[in-house]
Design a protein around this motif. Structure first.
Motif, PDB file in Angstrom:
ATOM      1  N   GLY A  59      14.394  36.855  16.301  1.00 34.84           N
ATOM      2  CA  GLY A  59      15.367  37.576  16.671  1.00 34.84           C
ATOM      3  C   GLY A  59      15.107  39.015  16.201  1.00 34.84           C
ATOM      4  N   MET A  60      15.469  39.938  16.587  1.00 29.67           N
ATOM      5  CA  MET A  60      15.422  41.384  16.336  1.00 29.67           C
ATOM      6  C   MET A  60      15.957  40.774  14.779  1.00 29.67           C
ATOM      7  SD  MET A  60      17.474  43.581  19.787  1.00 29.67           S
ATOM      8  CE  MET A  60      19.316  42.463  19.216  1.00 29.67           C
ATOM      9  N   ALA A  61      16.130  40.847  13.870  1.00 29.24           N
ATOM     10  CA  ALA A  61      16.336  41.500  12.850  1.00 29.24           C
ATOM     11  C   ALA A  61      15.522  40.452  11.738  1.00 29.24           C
ATOM     12  CB  ALA A  61      17.412  40.862  12.018  1.00 29.24           C
ATOM     13  N   THR A  62      14.308  39.294  12.316  1.00 27.88           N
ATOM     14  CA  THR A  62      13.366  38.596  11.994  1.00 27.88           C
ATOM     15  C   THR A  62      12.882  39.203  11.114  1.00 27.88           C
ATOM     16  OG1 THR A  62      13.701  37.037  13.415  1.00 27.88           O
ATOM     17  CG2 THR A  62      12.030  36.501  11.922  1.00 27.88           C
ATOM     18  N   ALA A  63      11.667  39.953  11.730  1.00 31.68           N
ATOM     19  CA  ALA A  63      10.921  40.983  11.175  1.00 31.68           C
ATOM     20  C   ALA A  63      11.572  41.460   9.513  1.00 31.68           C
ATOM     21  CB  ALA A  63      10.388  41.774  11.736  1.00 31.68           C
ATOM     22  N   GLY A  64      12.330  41.957   9.940  1.00 37.09           N
ATOM     23  CA  GLY A  64      12.984  42.680   8.567  1.00 37.09           C
ATOM     24  C   GLY A  64      13.770  42.023   7.506  1.00 37.09           C
ATOM     25  N   LYS A  65      13.829  40.742   8.205  1.00 39.29           N
ATOM     26  CA  LYS A  65      14.709  39.448   6.762  1.00 39.29           C
ATOM     27  C   LYS A  65      12.804  39.404   6.344  1.00 39.29           C
ATOM     28  CE  LYS A  65      18.218  38.086   9.351  1.00 39.29           C
ATOM     29  NZ  LYS A  65      19.278  36.886   9.623  1.00 39.29           N
ATOM     30  N   LEU A  66      12.119  38.664   6.540  1.00 40.30           N
ATOM     31  CA  LEU A  66      10.718  38.610   6.217  1.00 40.30           C
ATOM     32  C   LEU A  66      10.091  39.670   5.501  1.00 40.30           C
ATOM     33  CD1 LEU A  66       8.982  36.554   9.673  1.00 40.30           C
ATOM     34  CD2 LEU A  66       9.708  35.765   8.015  1.00 40.30           C
ATOM     35  N   ASN A  67       9.948  40.785   5.735  1.00 43.55           N
ATOM     36  CA  ASN A  67       9.472  41.608   5.338  1.00 43.55           C
ATOM     37  C   ASN A  67      10.305  41.623   3.542  1.00 43.55           C
ATOM     38  OD1 ASN A  67       7.865  43.792   4.871  1.00 43.55           O
ATOM     39  ND2 ASN A  67       9.599  45.522   4.853  1.00 43.55           N
ATOM     40  N   ALA A  68      11.909  41.669   3.455  1.00 43.06           N
ATOM     41  CA  ALA A  68      12.464  41.913   2.872  1.00 43.06           C
ATOM     42  C   ALA A  68      12.002  40.743   1.426  1.00 43.06           C
ATOM     43  CB  ALA A  68      14.100  41.660   2.578  1.00 43.06           C
ATOM     44  N   LEU A  69      11.421  39.340   2.015  1.00 40.74           N
ATOM     45  CA  LEU A  69      11.111  38.462   1.133  1.00 40.74           C
ATOM     46  C   LEU A  69      10.082  38.587  -0.111  1.00 40.74           C
ATOM     47  CD1 LEU A  69      11.852  35.617   3.427  1.00 40.74           C
ATOM     48  CD2 LEU A  69      13.507  36.147   1.958  1.00 40.74           C
ATOM     49  N   GLN A  71       8.843  41.114  -1.821  1.00 42.82           N
ATOM     50  CA  GLN A  71       8.980  40.759  -3.554  1.00 42.82           C
ATOM     51  C   GLN A  71      10.149  39.902  -4.061  1.00 42.82           C
ATOM     52  OE1 GLN A  71       7.252  43.034  -5.025  1.00 42.82           O
ATOM     53  NE2 GLN A  71       6.484  43.321  -2.903  1.00 42.82           N
ATOM     54  N   ASP A  72      10.837  38.775  -3.629  1.00 42.67           N
ATOM     55  CA  ASP A  72      11.672  38.234  -3.830  1.00 42.67           C
ATOM     56  C   ASP A  72      11.261  36.177  -3.446  1.00 42.67           C
ATOM     57  OD1 ASP A  72      14.171  37.040  -5.002  1.00 42.67           O
ATOM     58  OD2 ASP A  72      15.040  38.562  -4.315  1.00 42.67           O
ATOM     59  N   ALA A  73      10.606  36.080  -4.607  1.00 41.72           N
ATOM     60  CA  ALA A  73      10.425  34.256  -4.207  1.00 41.72           C
ATOM     61  C   ALA A  73      11.470  33.904  -4.317  1.00 41.72           C
ATOM     62  CB  ALA A  73       9.131  34.306  -5.636  1.00 41.72           C
ATOM     63  N   ASP A  74      12.477  34.482  -5.816  1.00 42.99           N
ATOM     64  CA  ASP A  74      13.441  33.135  -5.700  1.00 42.99           C
ATOM     65  C   ASP A  74      14.245  32.912  -4.311  1.00 42.99           C
ATOM     66  OD1 ASP A  74      13.134  32.201  -7.733  1.00 42.99           O
ATOM     67  OD2 ASP A  74      14.546  34.142  -9.119  1.00 42.99           O
ATOM     68  N   ALA A  75      14.562  34.449  -3.780  1.00 45.51           N
ATOM     69  CA  ALA A  75      15.255  34.952  -2.057  1.00 45.51           C
ATOM     70  C   ALA A  75      14.178  33.704  -0.874  1.00 45.51           C
ATOM     71  CB  ALA A  75      15.736  36.068  -2.345  1.00 45.51           C
ATOM     72  N   CYS A  76      12.911  33.607  -1.232  1.00 47.07           N
ATOM     73  CA  CYS A  76      11.869  33.588  -0.432  1.00 47.07           C
ATOM     74  C   CYS A  76      12.380  32.289   0.202  1.00 47.07           C
ATOM     75  CB  CYS A  76      10.895  33.757  -0.721  1.00 47.07           C
ATOM     76  SG  CYS A  76       9.965  33.220   0.651  1.00 47.07           S
ATOM     77  N   ARG A  77      12.091  31.118  -1.799  1.00 48.48           N
ATOM     78  CA  ARG A  77      11.878  29.571  -1.666  1.00 48.48           C
ATOM     79  C   ARG A  77      13.324  28.973  -1.443  1.00 48.48           C
ATOM     80  NH1 ARG A  77       8.765  29.657  -7.482  1.00 48.48           N
ATOM     81  NH2 ARG A  77       6.649  29.900  -6.191  1.00 48.48           N
ATOM     82  N   ALA A  78      14.927  30.032  -1.080  1.00 46.75           N
ATOM     83  CA  ALA A  78      16.157  29.917  -1.130  1.00 46.75           C
ATOM     84  C   ALA A  78      15.974  29.900   0.367  1.00 46.75           C
ATOM     85  CB  ALA A  78      16.586  31.200  -1.394  1.00 46.75           C
ATOM     86  N   VAL A  79      15.090  30.246   1.102  1.00 46.50           N
ATOM     87  CA  VAL A  79      15.234  30.848   3.018  1.00 46.50           C
ATOM     88  C   VAL A  79      14.297  28.993   2.651  1.00 46.50           C
ATOM     89  CG1 VAL A  79      13.669  30.715   5.057  1.00 46.50           C
ATOM     90  CG2 VAL A  79      14.552  33.004   2.899  1.00 46.50           C
ATOM     91  N   LEU A  80      13.622  28.583   2.621  1.00 46.50           N
ATOM     92  CA  LEU A  80      12.907  27.326   2.558  1.00 46.50           C
ATOM     93  C   LEU A  80      13.834  26.041   2.476  1.00 46.50           C
ATOM     94  CD1 LEU A  80       9.548  27.763   0.959  1.00 46.50           C
ATOM     95  CD2 LEU A  80      10.134  27.998   3.484  1.00 46.50           C
ATOM     96  N   GLU A  81      14.112  26.258   1.048  1.00 47.12           N
ATOM     97  CA  GLU A  81      15.415  24.932   1.062  1.00 47.12           C
ATOM     98  C   GLU A  81      16.990  25.230   1.891  1.00 47.12           C
ATOM     99  OE1 GLU A  81      16.462  26.599  -3.600  1.00 47.12           O
ATOM    100  OE2 GLU A  81      14.911  25.375  -4.138  1.00 47.12           O
ATOM    101  N   ARG A  82      16.793  26.768   1.938  1.00 47.32           N
ATOM    102  CA  ARG A  82      18.211  26.387   3.126  1.00 47.32           C
ATOM    103  C   ARG A  82      17.976  25.939   4.627  1.00 47.32           C
ATOM    104  NH1 ARG A  82      19.917  30.682   2.263  1.00 47.32           N
ATOM    105  NH2 ARG A  82      18.183  32.103   3.440  1.00 47.32           N
ATOM    106  N   LEU A 122       4.547  34.070   3.115  1.00 51.40           N
ATOM    107  CA  LEU A 122       2.896  33.454   3.897  1.00 51.40           C
ATOM    108  C   LEU A 122       3.890  31.897   4.434  1.00 51.40           C
ATOM    109  CD1 LEU A 122       0.545  33.604   5.472  1.00 51.40           C
ATOM    110  CD2 LEU A 122      -0.476  32.795   3.564  1.00 51.40           C
ATOM    111  N   ALA A 123       4.491  31.321   3.463  1.00 51.74           N
ATOM    112  CA  ALA A 123       4.277  29.955   4.115  1.00 51.74           C
ATOM    113  C   ALA A 123       5.997  29.642   4.609  1.00 51.74           C
ATOM    114  CB  ALA A 123       4.996  29.362   2.708  1.00 51.74           C
ATOM    115  N   VAL A 124       6.538  31.018   4.560  1.00 49.30           N
ATOM    116  CA  VAL A 124       8.168  30.965   5.284  1.00 49.30           C
ATOM    117  C   VAL A 124       7.443  31.884   6.918  1.00 49.30           C
ATOM    118  CG1 VAL A 124      10.102  32.486   6.328  1.00 49.30           C
ATOM    119  CG2 VAL A 124       9.596  31.240   3.843  1.00 49.30           C
ATOM    120  N   GLY A 125       6.766  32.020   6.765  1.00 49.49           N
ATOM    121  CA  GLY A 125       5.972  32.780   7.983  1.00 49.49           C
ATOM    122  C   GLY A 125       5.460  31.480   8.831  1.00 49.49           C
ATOM    123  N   LEU A 126       4.241  30.939   7.773  1.00 47.37           N
ATOM    124  CA  LEU A 126       3.866  29.794   8.403  1.00 47.37           C
ATOM    125  C   LEU A 126       4.545  28.375   9.174  1.00 47.37           C
ATOM    126  CD1 LEU A 126       0.926  28.950   5.963  1.00 47.37           C
ATOM    127  CD2 LEU A 126       0.736  29.110   8.159  1.00 47.37           C
TER     128      LEU A 126
END
Length: 246
Positions: A59-69, A71-82, A122-126
């Motif tokens: 959606g419209m907010a997806t790029a911003g959410k990806l960009n926010a990840l 510098q934050d590996a923990d938040a990024c991995r939380a996305v994969l877990e969620r 990158l994993a989230v993007g894939l």
């Protein structure tokens, strides 16, 4: 006296009318806010305040959410877990410009010859790209799914194009991957080198998934960019959302 009373009465009605208009305006504004909030609640992909979930559409907010990840590996991995995406968090490796403090390997992603460790963004993007763009394109055009995605590598401790004077490549930290081909469930193979320039459904598929990748990665480069990318798509989650999609 009659005229004066009439004038006062009209003035009072006008005053009440002004306040009525203000009240109606406030009610209309409140209704718009409620409607907007209800719409955002039903469409979290457009709401920048809702954490990224890969089960949501792009959606419209997806790029911003990806960009926010980035510098934050923990938040990024939380996305994969969620999002119930299986992955391994590997130990840091490398040093200097090629240090890789974030090494994340997707466990069930159909990459070949093997799924390499990459940065979590990158994993989230894939995962987002495959689920929301690659699989739908394959089923729309060929009526079948994708069995595997062939890559040409992710980590490579080098500068861009191997030039000693160039900036460091995103590959140097595993924050990029090069995709060369796709193999469908029925065995059909679609390669960037062999099919990009053809006038076939394979070319249509390649162009569709290239365009779709621009919703999941900061930088997307293809044969349309230069000769160095004649045989692959380059995807990375660079230092900023550059909007490069060529």
């Amino acid at each position: 006296m009659g005229r004066r009373r009439q004038t006062v009465a009209i003035s009072r009605r006008i005053g009440r009318f002004r306040w009525d208009r203000r009240a109606l305006g406030l009610l209309a504004l409140f209704a718009l806010v409620v409607a907007g909030w209800s719409w955002l609640s039903a469409h979290p992909e457009h709401n920048p305040r809702v954490p990224l979930d890969l089960d949501d559409p792009i959606g419209m907010a997806t790029a911003g959410k990806l960009n926010a990840l980035r510098q934050d590996a923990d938040a990024c991995r939380a996305v994969l877990e969620r999002s119930a995406v299986a992955f391994q968090a590997l130990a840091p490796a490398g040093e200097g410009e090629c240090a890789r403090p974030d090494r994340t390997r997707l466990e069930t992603y159909p990459l070949a010859p093997a799924t390499p460790p990459v940065t979590c963004p990158l994993a989230v993007g894939l995962e987002l790209w495959r689920e929301r763009r690659v699989e739908p394109a394959a089923r729309q055009i060929f009526g079948t799914g994708v069995a595997r995605i062939e890559h040409l590598g992710a980590f490579s401790c080098r500068r861009m194009y191997g030039d000693a004077d160039a900036p460091w490549s995103e590959h140097a930290t595993g924050n990029a991957i090069d995709i060369g081909a796709f193999v469908l469930d029925d065995g059909t193979r679609i390669s960037v080198l062999g099919d990009w320039a053809s006038d076939t459904d394979k070319a249509r598929f390649l162009r569709q998934v290239r365009a779709g990748a621009c919703d999941a990665f900061a930088t997307v480069l293809s044969p349309d960019y230069n000769a160095a990318h004649a045989d692959h798509f380059h995807f990375d989650q660079g230092a900023s959302w550059s909007g490069a999609c060529r």
